[in-house]
Design a protein around this motif. Structure first.
Motif, PDB file in Angstrom:
ATOM      1  N   ALA A   1      23.915   5.693 -72.930  1.00 46.85           N
ATOM      2  CA  ALA A   1      22.912   5.035 -72.097  1.00 46.85           C
ATOM      3  C   ALA A   1      22.784   5.815 -70.795  1.00 46.85           C
ATOM      4  N   ALA A   2      22.213   5.173 -69.777  1.00 50.58           N
ATOM      5  CA  ALA A   2      22.009   5.852 -68.503  1.00 50.58           C
ATOM      6  C   ALA A   2      22.787   5.199 -67.364  1.00 50.58           C
ATOM      7  N   ARG A   3      23.628   4.206 -67.680  1.00 47.94           N
ATOM      8  CA  ARG A   3      24.405   3.520 -66.670  1.00 47.94           C
ATOM      9  C   ARG A   3      25.888   3.574 -67.022  1.00 47.94           C
ATOM     10  N   SER A   4      26.738   3.170 -66.114  1.00 44.13           N
ATOM     11  CA  SER A   4      28.162   3.050 -66.419  1.00 44.13           C
ATOM     12  C   SER A   4      28.385   1.775 -67.219  1.00 44.13           C
ATOM     13  N   VAL A   5      29.563   1.664 -67.853  1.00 45.21           N
ATOM     14  CA  VAL A   5      29.863   0.467 -68.628  1.00 45.21           C
ATOM     15  C   VAL A   5      29.850  -0.767 -67.732  1.00 45.21           C
ATOM     16  N   LYS A   6      30.445  -0.680 -66.555  1.00 41.03           N
ATOM     17  CA  LYS A   6      30.481  -1.824 -65.646  1.00 41.03           C
ATOM     18  C   LYS A   6      29.081  -2.222 -65.194  1.00 41.03           C
ATOM     19  N   ASP A   7      28.237  -1.220 -64.908  1.00 42.00           N
ATOM     20  CA  ASP A   7      26.860  -1.511 -64.508  1.00 42.00           C
ATOM     21  C   ASP A   7      26.082  -2.144 -65.658  1.00 42.00           C
ATOM     22  N   LEU A   8      26.344  -1.642 -66.876  1.00 40.93           N
ATOM     23  CA  LEU A   8      25.683  -2.184 -68.057  1.00 40.93           C
ATOM     24  C   LEU A   8      26.053  -3.651 -68.251  1.00 40.93           C
ATOM     25  N   ILE A   9      27.332  -3.966 -68.130  1.00 41.11           N
ATOM     26  CA  ILE A   9      27.779  -5.350 -68.291  1.00 41.11           C
ATOM     27  C   ILE A   9      27.185  -6.240 -67.213  1.00 41.11           C
ATOM     28  N   ALA A  10      27.159  -5.726 -65.986  1.00 40.67           N
ATOM     29  CA  ALA A  10      26.584  -6.504 -64.878  1.00 40.67           C
ATOM     30  C   ALA A  10      25.104  -6.779 -65.109  1.00 40.67           C
TER      31      ALA A  10
ATOM     32  N   THR B   1      34.364   4.629 -78.685  1.00 40.03           N
ATOM     33  CA  THR B   1      34.866   3.361 -79.223  1.00 40.03           C
ATOM     34  C   THR B   1      36.233   3.454 -79.876  1.00 40.03           C
ATOM     35  N   GLY B   2      36.801   4.653 -79.983  1.00 41.74           N
ATOM     36  CA  GLY B   2      38.079   4.808 -80.651  1.00 41.74           C
ATOM     37  C   GLY B   2      39.260   4.346 -79.813  1.00 41.74           C
ATOM     38  N   ARG B   3      40.444   4.433 -80.419  1.00 40.81           N
ATOM     39  CA  ARG B   3      41.665   4.041 -79.730  1.00 40.81           C
ATOM     40  C   ARG B   3      42.016   5.020 -78.618  1.00 40.81           C
ATOM     41  N   SER B   4      41.684   6.293 -78.838  1.00 42.56           N
ATOM     42  CA  SER B   4      41.980   7.326 -77.846  1.00 42.56           C
ATOM     43  C   SER B   4      40.715   8.118 -77.546  1.00 42.56           C
TER      44      SER B   4
ATOM     45  N   GLU C   1      36.458  16.213 -78.160  1.00 43.59           N
ATOM     46  CA  GLU C   1      35.229  16.889 -77.771  1.00 43.59           C
ATOM     47  C   GLU C   1      34.663  16.345 -76.456  1.00 43.59           C
ATOM     48  N   LEU C   2      35.097  15.134 -76.081  1.00 43.49           N
ATOM     49  CA  LEU C   2      34.619  14.497 -74.847  1.00 43.49           C
ATOM     50  C   LEU C   2      35.819  14.003 -74.045  1.00 43.49           C
ATOM     51  N   PRO C   3      36.711  14.897 -73.655  1.00 47.64           N
ATOM     52  CA  PRO C   3      37.960  14.465 -73.010  1.00 47.64           C
ATOM     53  C   PRO C   3      37.766  13.751 -71.684  1.00 47.64           C
ATOM     54  N   GLY C   4      36.647  13.998 -71.017  1.00 47.71           N
ATOM     55  CA  GLY C   4      36.402  13.349 -69.741  1.00 47.71           C
ATOM     56  C   GLY C   4      35.770  11.980 -69.848  1.00 47.71           C
ATOM     57  N   VAL C   5      35.477  11.535 -71.076  1.00 48.18           N
ATOM     58  CA  VAL C   5      34.826  10.239 -71.286  1.00 48.18           C
ATOM     59  C   VAL C   5      35.891   9.209 -71.670  1.00 48.18           C
ATOM     60  N   SER C   6      35.907   8.098 -70.982  1.00 48.07           N
ATOM     61  CA  SER C   6      36.902   7.066 -71.246  1.00 48.07           C
ATOM     62  C   SER C   6      36.598   6.324 -72.541  1.00 48.07           C
ATOM     63  N   THR C   7      37.588   5.605 -73.039  1.00 51.21           N
ATOM     64  CA  THR C   7      37.364   4.693 -74.158  1.00 51.21           C
ATOM     65  C   THR C   7      36.726   3.418 -73.606  1.00 51.21           C
TER      66      THR C   7
ATOM     67  N   GLU D   1      39.326   1.468 -71.820  1.00 52.12           N
ATOM     68  CA  GLU D   1      39.600   1.951 -70.461  1.00 52.12           C
ATOM     69  C   GLU D   1      38.465   1.616 -69.503  1.00 52.12           C
ATOM     70  N   ALA D   2      37.238   1.546 -70.033  1.00 49.81           N
ATOM     71  CA  ALA D   2      36.057   1.360 -69.188  1.00 49.81           C
ATOM     72  C   ALA D   2      35.816  -0.080 -68.772  1.00 49.81           C
ATOM     73  N   GLY D   3      36.625  -1.003 -69.276  1.00 51.32           N
ATOM     74  CA  GLY D   3      36.463  -2.370 -68.807  1.00 51.32           C
ATOM     75  C   GLY D   3      36.392  -3.455 -69.857  1.00 51.32           C
ATOM     76  N   VAL D   4      36.569  -3.112 -71.152  1.00 57.99           N
ATOM     77  CA  VAL D   4      36.598  -4.125 -72.206  1.00 57.99           C
ATOM     78  C   VAL D   4      37.933  -3.983 -72.933  1.00 57.99           C
ATOM     79  N   PRO D   5      38.996  -4.572 -72.399  1.00 59.41           N
ATOM     80  CA  PRO D   5      40.341  -4.390 -72.960  1.00 59.41           C
ATOM     81  C   PRO D   5      40.437  -4.807 -74.422  1.00 59.41           C
TER      82      PRO D   5
END
Length: 324
Positions: free
Chosen positions: A136-145, A225-228, A232-238, A241-245
């Motif tokens: 998408a074009a927003r962060s996960v937290k912004d998307l949830i908000a 969406t994976g466990r780790s 290929e995208l090491p700088g992208v959080s799961t 990690e991004a806010g949906v435990p």
């Protein structure tokens, strides 16, 4: 009495001879396999991760065995049309199915399908696992908000009702406590096109599918969406990690044959595909696509199908997903 004993002995010998001949014929058939082109059906439109992964495998099978392994896309009805086509194909090993959990597990759980996964298919092997990417074009937290402030106004696209991207979005919404509107498409490619065009705001799509558009700057990956994290995208959080435990979803792509295909052919296919996907060349190519190699025996694949059926049953019950 003696005559009856001789008769039974004669029948036993004939039956034994017939059985040995049949077994010998099966083994000989397996040794000759493949003696003509093999069709691998993908029940979705070209361009999705399933399509990308199986084409790598098909190319290597063609090179190894000297017979064409042709990938044929048969999209429609959320994958049911192509899946049913293989279920009803001749059990000779020359028509195979490359598919993920959507057609085999999810569709039968949310609606009526014309095939029975346990009865109509012979699992061959898993080829790979490939976590989805939330793009998408927003962060996960912004998307949830945003979704909380405007319930139902945020759309997410998928390759079809009951597909794993559909369930990925439904599971995300349920775990994040938000309301999203699902927009199903007839395949991953049209969903991707509308995501890039802005007709839908987010999507949970396979990493192999989104990588070219991420590299070109057309899309942004918010999380995987994976466990780790993806290699290929090491700088992208799961997503976790991004806010949906606790969120995790890693779709797989496997190869199946119609039920009744000789075990020797199934075993030979499983061994060769496992060898292909675990070789450094294909492993590296899959890694570039954001996928992890799998492989294994038909029995191991069967165990995955059984375990995932239980898992997806719980997810569908918790999210309230129903068929169209």
């Amino acid at each position: 009495m003696q005559t009856m004993t001789k008769f039974r002995a004669a029948v036993s010998v004939r039956f034994g001879a017939a059985l040995c001949a049949a077994l010998f014929g099966l083994c000989a058939h397996a040794q000759d396999y493949p003696s003509r082109p093999v069709r691998i059906v993908v029940p979705f439109a070209p361009g999705g991760p399933n399509d990308i992964i199986v084409r790598l495998v098909a190319q290597k099978l063609t090179e190894t065995w000297g017979q064409p392994f042709l990938v044929e896309n048969r999209p429609g009805a959320g994958g049911n049309i192509g899946t049913d086509f293989v279920a009803k194909a001749a059990p000779d090993g020359y028509t195979l199915l490359s598919v993920g959990p959507g057609s085999l597990i999810i569709n039968p759980l949310i609606g009526k399908v014309p095939y029975d996964t346990a009865r109509d298919f012979a699992p061959v092997t898993l080829m790979a696992r490939a976590p989805n990417a939330l793009v998408a074009a927003r962060s996960v937290k912004d998307l949830i908000a945003l979704a909380r402030s405007q319930p139902g106004r945020v759309n997410y696209g998928s390759g079809g009702n009951g597909s794993t991207p559909h369930l990925a979005g439904a599971l995300f919404a349920a775990m994040a406590g938000i309301e999203l509107t699902h927009i199903p498409y007839k395949g991953t490619a049209p969903a991707m096109a509308d995501l890039i065009g802005g007709q839908v705001q987010i999507a949970f799509l396979g990493i192999p599918t989104v990588l070219p558009h991420v590299k070109s700057g057309k899309l942004r990956v918010l999380a995987v969406t994976g466990r780790s994290r993806s290699l290929e995208l090491p700088g992208v959080s799961t997503v976790d990690e991004a806010g949906v435990p606790g969120y995790e979803l890693s779709p797989w792509y496997g190869l199946l044959a119609p039920a009744g295909v000789p075990r020797e052919i199934v075993a030979r296919l499983a061994a060769e595909v496992t060898k292909i996907v675990r070789a450094a060349e294909i492993r590296d190519k899959l890694a570039v696509q954001g996928a992890e190699v799998a492989g294994g025996t038909p029995e191991e694949f069967t165990a995955v199908l059984q375990a995932d059926t239980l898992t997806w049953s719980r997810v569908i019950k918790d999210t309230g997903i129903r068929g169209e």
